[in-house]
Write an enzyme that holds these catalytic residues in place. Structure first.
Site, PDB file in Angstrom:
ATOM      1  CG  ASP B 338      -2.130  -0.915   1.051  1.00 43.04           C
ATOM      2  OD1 ASP B 338      -2.463  -1.242  -0.098  1.00 43.04           O
ATOM      3  OD2 ASP B 338      -2.724  -1.268   2.074  1.00 43.04           O
ATOM      4  CB  VAL B 423      -5.073   1.988   1.108  1.00 44.39           C
ATOM      5  CG1 VAL B 423      -4.400   1.819  -0.256  1.00 44.39           C
ATOM      6  CG2 VAL B 423      -4.113   2.635   2.085  1.00 44.39           C
ATOM      7  N   GLY B 424      -8.282   2.671  -0.498  1.00 41.08           N
ATOM      8  CA  GLY B 424      -9.415   1.983  -1.106  1.00 41.08           C
ATOM      9  C   GLY B 424     -10.410   1.566  -0.054  1.00 41.08           C
ATOM     10  CE1 TYR B 426      -8.718  -4.144   6.684  1.00 49.28           C
ATOM     11  CE2 TYR B 426      -8.887  -5.100   4.494  1.00 49.28           C
ATOM     12  CZ  TYR B 426      -8.934  -5.240   5.864  1.00 49.28           C
ATOM     13  OH  TYR B 426      -9.194  -6.452   6.415  1.00 49.28           O
ATOM     14  CG  ASP B 492      19.931   7.046  17.039  1.00 51.14           C
ATOM     15  OD1 ASP B 492      19.968   5.954  16.439  1.00 51.14           O
ATOM     16  OD2 ASP B 492      20.262   8.133  16.515  1.00 51.14           O
ATOM     17  CG  ASP B 638      22.868   4.909  13.527  1.00 53.53           C
ATOM     18  OD1 ASP B 638      21.856   4.562  14.184  1.00 53.53           O
ATOM     19  OD2 ASP B 638      22.885   5.908  12.785  1.00 53.53           O
TER      20      ASP B 638
END
Lengths: 699, 699
Positions: B338, B423-424, B426, B492, B638
């Site tokens: 999506d 999204v449409g 949903y 972090d 990191d």
């Protein structure tokens, strides 16, 4: 768990003993009233069946009428074919009592409908003991002060006996590897530095190395060991009382917020019956189980008219098993079964208004029996409130053309029934949350204080062995442990006879063969649902961390219009740990059901306590796993779900000096129970009103 | 997923294009302003690098400055040794643009600090395409009406073309088993009966059996198949709009409740920076990711003074993978990503005040680029509110002696940052919930409308084959599917360099040998914690449904006073499903990371999109699993956590016509991060004020 000084809260609550008679019961599942408890006491003490004295009451609770009769009372003839009573509903009103006298556990059933009288008496001959009483513990607490070896141990540590306090801890069960003491009712005692001027956090300052054995019937210390002296952790930084940590209050501050209900509350309480939105249920209280939810039913408004549909006949916490993971002398036996040893109702805390429950809550009391049999009022131990958490019940944004896009949104409002149980150091907030969508969410939230072990280390770098916990501050180990909270959930989905369905989600290879006549496709895999009905108890045991599956309780005799079995789905929500103890280890034999989160049994009125009726020093002969060895049929029967919320607790420094809440939950959610989403015809939220507040109102 | 008519919401929102210049950005991570988007458009169109026209903008977003520079800006020199800029912080302000022209995908970086100008240009030569634009979809929607075979198919079903609407669905990727169409940017189209007078629930009435292939660059239908005619489900009972279902509103009703904050809100918004209680963080917006949380830091008030400690550099939803489990012609390719195909920010819904967010919420807008490059205002797409859910942050009841027992209780108030992405069919409610205890709880709640398949069956008894879903009403299958919501979480913890620790909880046999000198005990087993540092990416992949473990992100260079590594723990909270697709299946190759919930990678600025930058028709060559094959070191580096919330969705009748919300979550919780519970010095709740409301206030 249970730890020193556990009894003390209870003692003070007992000062509120109800002198006035409580109102008469009005529903066959109503908990015992103060008047009834007084009458039960009189009947037992007047009975010639047990001449031995003194006699101490360890459990007094409702002996509820037979289920068919209760169903007939609540729902009429349609609900049951097996009711034994006629249409004029004069259901028996009985109590079940366990008392200790003459070194034996006596069971009584008492008729309390008219003149209370003992109907039956039996002596428990098997293993295990009833719950400790508050008085057991208080009397035991006084013993060490007069026990010379203990006084010497205290001096040896540079302390005065006036600075220490000891408490009663269950000793668990370890078969022949533990002294039998001639079958006496014994417990262990361990001690803490108790100096409320220095800190309220007595659990932070254990007198490590000393363990006593106490005979609770003879009320005498019969065993003593002072293995070694350990540094007592300092009091500084351990207190958590507001008047000791501030002002100034330098911790993070969020502003106050109050839920205001301009149209008032949405629920109605009639005696112990609660009606709210599409729900109706009964809230009871038991000194062992705490809150008991019964006869939870839904009004299916979408079906037109008033259509009460049954969901849950009875639900309660059956046990909380808390084994610690330190095999050392002073710790190996810390394998508590809190409900069976200390009692959840008897350990319920008075709820703090506006803190434990929000300002829009209402409160109810509970009554139970002290060891003298007299009623003890547990004030404000259950609250009910509507929860406005900012969640959305359903929503969708869509649309093309004039006046669109549009959004349809329904906010979620739920009803919470809450109790807080403080068993020694731990505080369990136990919620039953009812949702308009038809779900019951059952939440257990853990806070309170860790069980801590004093150790001579002050830094992790000094540690070379397994300390069985985390160094959470200097000289202090937060000991590894588990929590297994087991719920008894007698589901009656749209009727009494139900089946347990495992809809396992299984991967499939796409063979290209299309049953419906389409062309082959390049997709190589998918999953589908393998429907399996559990025929017997063995098939009803599920480790939910295994193969993915939707677990359903269905009524195979009722179908939706398009033919799906009406059902409810069990949705775990975190906290799905299972026990890692060895099968041959003693605590695991007592609580062997903790290897699977899900067990399903046929309903049996006597199977209420997952670790057995006599859970204190139980041996596993009368627990869920033992009952289920019969492997009874559970298909299309009246079945009960036993679900265990499990957490492995590795302590962290944030858990000191008091633990931030951590939660586990399960949800029972309608799944093909309704013909469709039951909230479609629910009104959308209106405009928010303008509200203003004046400070200084009542709490 | 994306489904027909998905684009329409976007079109109407675009009518609100901001004409006035938005305020200038004030923080290097601030999202692009409308003014900036306008300038970016002009720079790209003025650039001689791409002469081909027309040129369509598919993605325009902030090309954030390098991480060391942002850290330097936010926290000063102490935070980073690698900052490339000097102390006068004039960080570059750049945009990243993907545009289509001449049948190619063009990438631009644009300097927008002064006079906007294109800094670089590249042509994407690998597989995959950028996100669809709203204009792509709208133009494609018009094609079927003029396509004779489609018109004939509609007539064959007894319908008129005016009653149907079609939408653009990504076709997924199936290697050589799917036509290549010469590398053209093609999608599929499927259709629905669209008659808003009959029902707003267009998804309930699919025109099953018809699939088209559309070339989106040529904007032409290039493939067509009408396999078979299926019954169109009826409109009756499918609508969910309030004005169609009532009055009367016969659904369950709970009374309105309003959160009132007598002292006002507790949070402060300065541009995009939010300060609340002990938290500070930045809220951004991106047309692909939606909400972006950056630089979340905690003020450790217990450490004395203002001590900002870093937690999360950046967090956002990287992808939502939604594969359907029907291998049939019309369904096998329903394997949506999506974010990469439709864009979460571009699909964000305008939040409904008092319904999507409570009355005490504040709202912010987002801006993104339309396919013409002009700014589109997405109004009220993010809300922030303080949540008063009636939860308890910590509590304990204790005490012996005068004035005791006492209870200390701290209520829990949290801050929620919410976006709803539609999204449409949903609707995803995506929450970031900040807690004063230091936790970040990330919640995804699913509602909206099922993807439904028309079928000729009207009753379960008629069904003999696998229909790949549930018969949820007559002629309607709710198709089985999964949701995998993958978060990019650049933790972090108290600094940049972190390690990932697996503290596996392992059973142990009690050997009786006591390191600390005690006697043997009868306990036979316990568990302890096996500490393992993940050295490389392979060791950072964890299926959390496997062996129980506490998963921590620690800073190995910072320790608490007693020597524990400062850290945060990852706590899954339900919805831990992993993909069951075969490893060799095409959709799984694209989203192979969905076999494990946890992946840990070293930070790499280019690794943002878990399914690849060009996720539309991606092949898996540029996804998380591909990057991690290098098996880079992740110890004391990191590092970035990628966590997938997963749900297998077996539809039930309650999911029709619109789905009750179901949720999954994860929590990031301080674990030895603080020296102790950070809420000890927090003031207890005061008395509840008296509040009154007048109806008819503003919504």
């Amino acid at each position: 768990m249970g730890h020193p000084v556990v009894a003390v809260g209870i003692v003070f609550v007992s000062a509120f003993i109800a002198m006035a008679a409580s109102s008469q019961y009005s529903h066959p599942l109503d908990p015992l009233t103060a008047t009834e408890i007084t009458a039960i006491r009189a009947a037992v003490l007047a009975s010639p069946l047990v001449p031995a004295r003194p006699l101490f009451f360890h459990y007094v609770g409702l002996d509820e009428p037979d289920k068919p009769d209760v169903l007939f009372y609540a729902y009429g003839a349609a609900a049951t074919a097996a009711a034994t009573t006629s249409s004029q509903m004069t259901l028996p009103r009985r109590a079940f009592v366990i008392a200790r006298a003459g070194g034996q556990s006596h069971e009584f059933t008492v008729d309390i409908a008219d003149n209370a009288s003992v109907l039956s008496h039996a002596i428990h001959r098997g293993p295990g003991f009833p719950m400790f009483t508050a008085e057991d513990q208080i009397a035991a607490m006084a013993l060490p002060y007069k026990y010379p070896p203990f006084v010497e141990s205290v001096w040896r540590r540079g302390l005065d006996v006036g600075e220490v306090g000891c408490g009663v801890l269950s000793r668990g069960w370890f078969g022949r590897e533990q002294p039998a003491y001639g079958g006496a009712r014994v417990a262990k005692m361990e001690c803490l530095v108790v100096d409320y001027n220095a800190t309220a956090n007595i659990y932070a300052r254990p007198l490590e190395g000393v363990v006593m054995v106490v005979d609770l019937d003879q009320m005498a210390i019969i065993g003593y060991r002072d293995r070694a002296v350990f540094t007592v952790p300092k009091a500084e930084g351990t207190d958590y009382r507001a008047d000791k940590v501030g002002p100034p209050f330098t911790g993070p501050a969020a502003p106050p917020g109050v839920v205001v209900q301009p149209d008032g509350r949405g629920f109605h309480v009639d005696g112990h019956l609660v009606k709210w939105a599409n729900w109706e249920f009964h809230v009871g209280f038991d000194m062992r189980a705490g809150t008991v939810i019964s006869l939870a039913s839904l009004n299916d408004t979408d079906a037109g008219g008033l259509q009460w549909r049954r969901v849950l006949y009875r639900g309660f916490v059956s046990e909380i098993f808390v084994p610690y993971m330190d095999p050392e002398e002073e710790w190996y036996f810390h394998t508590f079964v809190d409900a069976g040893e200390y009692g959840l109702g008897a350990s319920a805390s008075q709820l703090q208004r506006g803190a434990d429950c929000p300002a829009n809550a209402v409160y109810t009391d509970g009554y139970y029996a002290g060891s003298d049999g007299k009623p003890v009022k547990a004030e404000d131990v259950i609250c009910l409130f509507e929860r406005y958490a900012g969640d959305v019940a359903w929503r969708h944004t869509d649309g093309i053309g004039p006046g669109r896009p549009f959004s349809e949104v329904r906010s979620d409002v739920t009803l919470v029934v809450r109790m807080v149980v403080t068993v020694g150091n731990y505080d369990y907030t136990l919620d039953w949350e009812f949702k308009t969508v038809g779900s019951i969410k059952i939440v257990v939230s853990l806070s309170g204080i860790l069980e801590m072990k004093a150790i001579n280390y002050t830094h992790v770098d000094q540690i070379r062995e397994d300390t069985h916990g985390t160094l959470i501050t200097e000289n202090t180990i937060g000991v590894y442990h588990d929590h297994f909270v087991t719920y008894h959930l007698d589901l009656d989905i749209d009727g009494t006879k139900n089946s347990f369905i495992k809809n396992t989600i299984v991967p499939k290879r796409n063979t290209g063969v299309r049953a419906t006549g389409g062309a082959p496709t390049p997709r190589r895999s998918y999953w589908t649902v393998l429907y399996e009905v559990a025929e017997t108890e063995a098939e009803g045991q599920v480790n939910i961390n295994g193969a993915p599956a939707d677990l359903l309780f269905v009524n195979p005799n009722k179908k939706t219009k398009v033919g799906n079995e009406v059902g409810y789905r069990l949705i775990p929500a975190g906290a799905t740990a299972t026990s890692l103890l060895a099968d041959d280890d003693y605590p695991e034999r007592r609580a062997s059901y903790t290897k699977k989160q899900v067990w399903v049994t046929p309903y049996n009125k006597s199977e209420k306590w997952v670790s057995g009726l006599y859970a204190e020093q139980s041996t596993g002969d009368d627990n869920l796993a033992a009952w289920s060895k019969r492997n009874r049929r559970i298909k299309d029967e009246d079945i009960v779900l036993w679900y265990t919320v499990g957490l492995h607790h590795v302590p962290y420094q944030e858990d000191f000096p008091v633990m931030p809440t951590i939660s586990g939950a399960l949800e029972l959610r309608p799944s093909n129970f309704f013909e469709r989403n039951p909230l479609i015809r629910t009104k959308p939220p209106g405009n928010s009103p303008n509200c203003s507040c004046s400070v200084g109102g009542s709490g």
